[in-house]
Design an enzyme around this catalytic site. Structure first.
Site, PDB file in Angstrom:
ATOM      1  N   ASP A  86      32.779  47.931  36.122  1.00 16.22           N
ATOM      2  CA  ASP A  86      33.676  47.628  35.836  1.00 16.22           C
ATOM      3  C   ASP A  86      34.319  49.290  36.411  1.00 16.22           C
ATOM      4  OD1 ASP A  86      34.446  45.406  34.105  1.00 16.22           O
ATOM      5  OD2 ASP A  86      32.373  46.004  34.198  1.00 16.22           O
ATOM      6  N   GLU A 111      42.942  46.832  36.265  1.00 12.94           N
ATOM      7  CA  GLU A 111      42.469  46.548  34.427  1.00 12.94           C
ATOM      8  C   GLU A 111      42.406  47.559  33.939  1.00 12.94           C
ATOM      9  OE1 GLU A 111      39.448  43.766  34.042  1.00 12.94           O
ATOM     10  OE2 GLU A 111      39.188  44.045  31.255  1.00 12.94           O
ATOM     11  N   ASP A 174      41.067  43.321  39.579  1.00  8.83           N
ATOM     12  CA  ASP A 174      40.217  42.641  38.163  1.00  8.83           C
ATOM     13  C   ASP A 174      38.599  43.648  38.389  1.00  8.83           C
ATOM     14  OD1 ASP A 174      38.414  42.553  36.294  1.00  8.83           O
ATOM     15  OD2 ASP A 174      40.207  40.818  35.725  1.00  8.83           O
ATOM     16  N   ILE A 176      35.602  43.589  38.477  1.00 10.65           N
ATOM     17  CA  ILE A 176      34.939  42.715  37.919  1.00 10.65           C
ATOM     18  C   ILE A 176      35.976  42.203  36.758  1.00 10.65           C
ATOM     19  CG2 ILE A 176      32.842  42.088  36.962  1.00 10.65           C
ATOM     20  CD1 ILE A 176      31.333  44.586  37.973  1.00 10.65           C
ATOM     21  N   ASP A 177      35.859  40.478  36.895  1.00  8.28           N
ATOM     22  CA  ASP A 177      36.609  39.291  36.194  1.00  8.28           C
ATOM     23  C   ASP A 177      35.261  38.130  35.288  1.00  8.28           C
ATOM     24  OD1 ASP A 177      38.305  38.000  35.517  1.00  8.28           O
ATOM     25  OD2 ASP A 177      37.632  36.939  36.556  1.00  8.28           O
ATOM     26  N   THR A 179      33.629  40.087  32.842  1.00  8.59           N
ATOM     27  CA  THR A 179      32.203  41.263  32.520  1.00  8.59           C
ATOM     28  C   THR A 179      31.616  40.129  31.352  1.00  8.59           C
ATOM     29  OG1 THR A 179      33.633  43.006  32.219  1.00  8.59           O
ATOM     30  CG2 THR A 179      31.717  43.352  31.566  1.00  8.59           C
ATOM     31  N   HIS A 273      37.615  32.813  24.753  1.00 10.51           N
ATOM     32  CA  HIS A 273      38.772  32.829  25.669  1.00 10.51           C
ATOM     33  C   HIS A 273      39.803  31.654  25.108  1.00 10.51           C
ATOM     34  CE1 HIS A 273      36.424  36.312  27.733  1.00 10.51           C
ATOM     35  NE2 HIS A 273      36.531  36.713  26.533  1.00 10.51           N
ATOM     36  N   SER A 297      35.069  34.511  34.699  1.00 17.14           N
ATOM     37  CA  SER A 297      36.228  34.134  35.958  1.00 17.14           C
ATOM     38  C   SER A 297      36.558  33.463  36.416  1.00 17.14           C
ATOM     39  CB  SER A 297      34.794  35.283  36.361  1.00 17.14           C
ATOM     40  OG  SER A 297      34.894  34.322  37.632  1.00 17.14           O
ATOM     41  N   LYS A 300      36.235  30.261  38.300  1.00 15.57           N
ATOM     42  CA  LYS A 300      36.845  28.872  38.015  1.00 15.57           C
ATOM     43  C   LYS A 300      37.944  28.160  39.082  1.00 15.57           C
ATOM     44  CE  LYS A 300      37.242  29.693  33.975  1.00 15.57           C
ATOM     45  NZ  LYS A 300      36.450  30.742  33.081  1.00 15.57           N
ATOM     46  N   ARG A 314      43.360  26.222  30.402  1.00 15.22           N
ATOM     47  CA  ARG A 314      42.328  27.670  30.039  1.00 15.22           C
ATOM     48  C   ARG A 314      44.309  27.962  28.374  1.00 15.22           C
ATOM     49  NH1 ARG A 314      40.410  31.675  31.663  1.00 15.22           N
ATOM     50  NH2 ARG A 314      41.103  34.053  30.393  1.00 15.22           N
ATOM     51  N   ASP A 326      43.688  38.882  36.198  1.00 17.20           N
ATOM     52  CA  ASP A 326      43.057  37.359  35.939  1.00 17.20           C
ATOM     53  C   ASP A 326      43.629  36.217  36.522  1.00 17.20           C
ATOM     54  OD1 ASP A 326      41.745  38.459  33.579  1.00 17.20           O
ATOM     55  OD2 ASP A 326      42.574  38.803  32.458  1.00 17.20           O
TER      56      ASP A 326
HETATM   57  N1  LIG Z   1      40.493  36.642  23.562  1.00 17.12           N
HETATM   58  C1  LIG Z   1      40.610  36.559  25.145  1.00 17.12           C
HETATM   59  N2  LIG Z   1      41.711  35.364  24.954  1.00 17.12           N
HETATM   60  C2  LIG Z   1      41.354  34.951  26.270  1.00 17.12           C
HETATM   61  N3  LIG Z   1      41.121  35.966  27.087  1.00 17.12           N
HETATM   62  C3  LIG Z   1      40.661  36.685  26.840  1.00 17.12           C
HETATM   63  C4  LIG Z   1      40.126  37.227  26.027  1.00 17.12           C
HETATM   64  N4  LIG Z   1      39.316  38.173  25.762  1.00 17.12           N
HETATM   65  C5  LIG Z   1      39.353  38.303  26.982  1.00 17.12           C
HETATM   66  N5  LIG Z   1      39.837  37.511  27.723  1.00 17.12           N
HETATM   67  C6  LIG Z   1      40.131  37.760  29.180  1.00 17.12           C
HETATM   68  O1  LIG Z   1      39.462  37.172  29.738  1.00 17.12           O
HETATM   69  C7  LIG Z   1      38.573  36.734  30.924  1.00 17.12           C
HETATM   70  C8  LIG Z   1      37.533  36.265  31.585  1.00 17.12           C
HETATM   71  O2  LIG Z   1      37.878  35.267  31.246  1.00 17.12           O
HETATM   72  P1  LIG Z   1      36.768  34.056  31.936  1.00 17.12           P
HETATM   73  O3  LIG Z   1      36.467  33.491  30.741  1.00 17.12           O
HETATM   74  O4  LIG Z   1      37.381  32.781  32.612  1.00 17.12           O
HETATM   75  O5  LIG Z   1      35.483  34.114  31.681  1.00 17.12           O
HETATM   76  C9  LIG Z   1      39.314  38.965  30.501  1.00 17.12           C
HETATM   77  O6  LIG Z   1      38.758  39.201  32.164  1.00 17.12           O
HETATM   78  P2  LIG Z   1      37.662  40.200  32.139  1.00 17.12           P
HETATM   79  O7  LIG Z   1      36.160  40.344  32.093  1.00 17.12           O
HETATM   80  O8  LIG Z   1      37.568  41.204  33.218  1.00 17.12           O
HETATM   81  O9  LIG Z   1      38.205  41.957  30.402  1.00 17.12           O
HETATM   82  C10 LIG Z   1      39.679  38.755  29.804  1.00 17.12           C
HETATM   83  O10 LIG Z   1      40.391  39.848  30.525  1.00 17.12           O
HETATM   84 MG   LIG Z   2      39.195  39.555  34.388  1.00 14.28          MG
HETATM   85 MG   LIG Z   3      37.512  42.834  30.823  1.00 17.02          MG
HETATM   86 MG   LIG Z   4      37.562  42.575  34.627  1.00 21.83          MG
END
Ligand SMILES: Nc1ncnc2c1ncn2[C@@H]1O[C@H](COP(=O)(O)O)[C@@H](OP(=O)(O)O)[C@H]1O
Ligand SMILES: [Mg+2]
Ligand SMILES: [Mg+2]
Ligand SMILES: [Mg+2]
Length: 389
Positions: A86, A111, A174, A176-177, A179, A273, A297, A300, A314, A326
């Site tokens: 990242d 980020e 972002d 790496i989205d 992670t 999430h 990420s 989707k 979401r 994001d």
């Molecule tokens: N409690 C939470 N609720 C919702 N989104 C969250 C979360 N904690 C982290 N995220 C976000 O969800 C992203 C990933 O989304 P997804 O679930 O669609 O893969 C993360 O991006 P990063 O991985 O770039 O940090 C982060 O920003």
């Molecule tokens: Mg992200």
């Molecule tokens: Mg992150």
């Molecule tokens: Mg990220």
């Protein structure tokens, strides 16, 4: 793809044709020698004299994903994970964007930041990142500026640091989205977008692990050669997808279905999430038959833009605030493919308010035809959930 080179890169070309706007010229990919697997983005622009500048960057993410050490993964203040990849990705993108866009005042809403890396206990991690960044830049023929010192890398991570907002141009990154998906060996994306006067005008979404064929059907065995998608969109010109192996780009469109029974839906893999029970209720109310497709990420948004499924739901748990990085690239990829993204009250997503999206409850994405019924199902389900508490 050349049989001696099982790695590849992609290249995105943009240019600004108007006074302000940066316009995507096209995307190309090419195979690279084995050790240089990466992702390359090329952005150029027209200077006043008509000269076009082009720059590019490349990440060695696949290699890093396979060889992550325990010490390469840290926990941030909010307990979410961050890896050397990242930080490294953000340093490279930020370094190159700033260096290559001298005529543009450089503003980047990204980020990561360098704060944790400046702590004593992070010095080993910082060295790893610096090594990764130097290897990446060296493979891109930037030997004249190398090696970057650890301080150079810290500065690069924070380059152009900005909160965005309604005025001017801001890159949104972002690095790496997803992670958590990256760590599991699943889906992740590199997401870069450009905001102009508060609107997303350009988005690039690289999804190195996303199958080229639909991810809506569950029983597929996907060969390693058939994954790796690049989506890109520019306002007013549609969304294109191509394989990371350099195949020709094709224009993509969201699903045209009006029938919820035919529509499958996407949601986060991580239940933390997004509330899976709530999306299940919404889908049931709407008449969706297929089980949810759970992937990490902004992949989707990419999958939705080519019609793999018709809905993305979401609903973060109470108190969570969505960040623009994001969603910005994914949003324009879907919007230019004919889709709509709103919050749960039906308001369009507003990227002009700084780092956060100011939302009513959640994010819903679908095609124009399904949106009214989806919105109704969402609002009824939210009421039901609230009255059951
Ligand atoms: N409690 C939470 N609720 C919702 N989104 C969250 C979360 N904690 C982290 N995220 C976000 O969800 C992203 C990933 O989304 P997804 O679930 O669609 O893969 C993360 O991006 P990063 O991985 O770039 O940090 C982060 O920003
Ligand atoms: Mg992200
Ligand atoms: Mg992150
Ligand atoms: Mg990220």
């Amino acid at each position: 793809m050349n049989s001696n080179s099982n790695r590849l890169i992609f290249r995105v070309r943009c240019s600004s044709l108007g006074k302000r706007g940066i316009t995507l010229l096209g995307v190309s990919s090419r195979a690279l020698p084995k050790e240089l697997f990466g992702v390359e983005v090329v952005v150029g622009w027209w200077k006043g004299d008509g000269q076009r500048w082009i720059f590019w960057f490349r990440f060695g993410l696949e290699k890093v994903q396979k060889a992550l050490l325990q010490s390469d993964v840290q926990s941030k203040y909010d307990k979410t994970p961050v890896t050397v990849a990242d930080y490294g990705s953000q340093a490279v993108v930020s370094y190159i964007l700033e260096k290559e866009l001298p005529s543009m005042s450089f503003s980047l809403v990204a980020e990561e930041d360098s704060e944790d890396l400046r702590k004593e206990e992070a010095q080993g991690t910082l060295k790893r990142i610096t090594q990764l960044v130097n290897e990446t830049l060296a493979s891109d023929g930037m030997a004249d500026v190398l090696p970057l010192s650890v301080e150079d890398v810290l500065v690069a991570i924070d380059n152009g640091k900005s909160d965005g907002g309604p005025h001017g141009q801001h890159w949104v990154l972002d690095p790496i989205d997803g992670t958590k998906g990256f760590l599991r060996g699943d889906q992740y994306a590199i997401a870069l977008a450009l905001l102009d006067e508060g609107k997303v005008v350009l988005g690039v979404l690289a999804c190195p692990n996303l199958p080229l064929s639909s991810v809506a059907s569950h029983n597929q065995l996907i060969s390693k050669d058939d994954v790796g998608c690049l989506f890109y969109a520019q306002v007013g010109t549609g969304t294109y997808m191509q394989s990371l192996d350099g195949s020709k780009a094709t224009k993509v469109h969201v699903s045209a279905t009006e029938n919820p029974e035919e529509a499958s839906f996407f949601e986060s893999f991580e239940a933390a999430h997004s509330m899976h029970d709530l999306s299940g209720l919404i889908a049931k109310k709407l008449g969706v038959k297929a089980p949810p497709v759970r992937i990490d990420s902004q992949a989707k948004y990419g999958a939705l833009s080519r019609g793999d499924g018709a809905i993305y739901l979401r609903f973060p748990h109470k108190g969570y605030r969505e960040k623009i990085w994001d969603h910005a690239a994914g949003y324009i990829v879907v919007a230019e493919a004919g889709g709509v993204a709103t919050d749960a009250a039906g308001n369009p997503l507003d990227f002009s308010r700084g780092r956060y999206l100011d939302l009513d409850t959640g994010i819903i994405v679908t095609n124009q035809k399904l949106m009214p019924a989806l919105l109704k199902a969402v609002q009824e389900s939210l009421k039901e959930k609230a009255s059951s508490l």
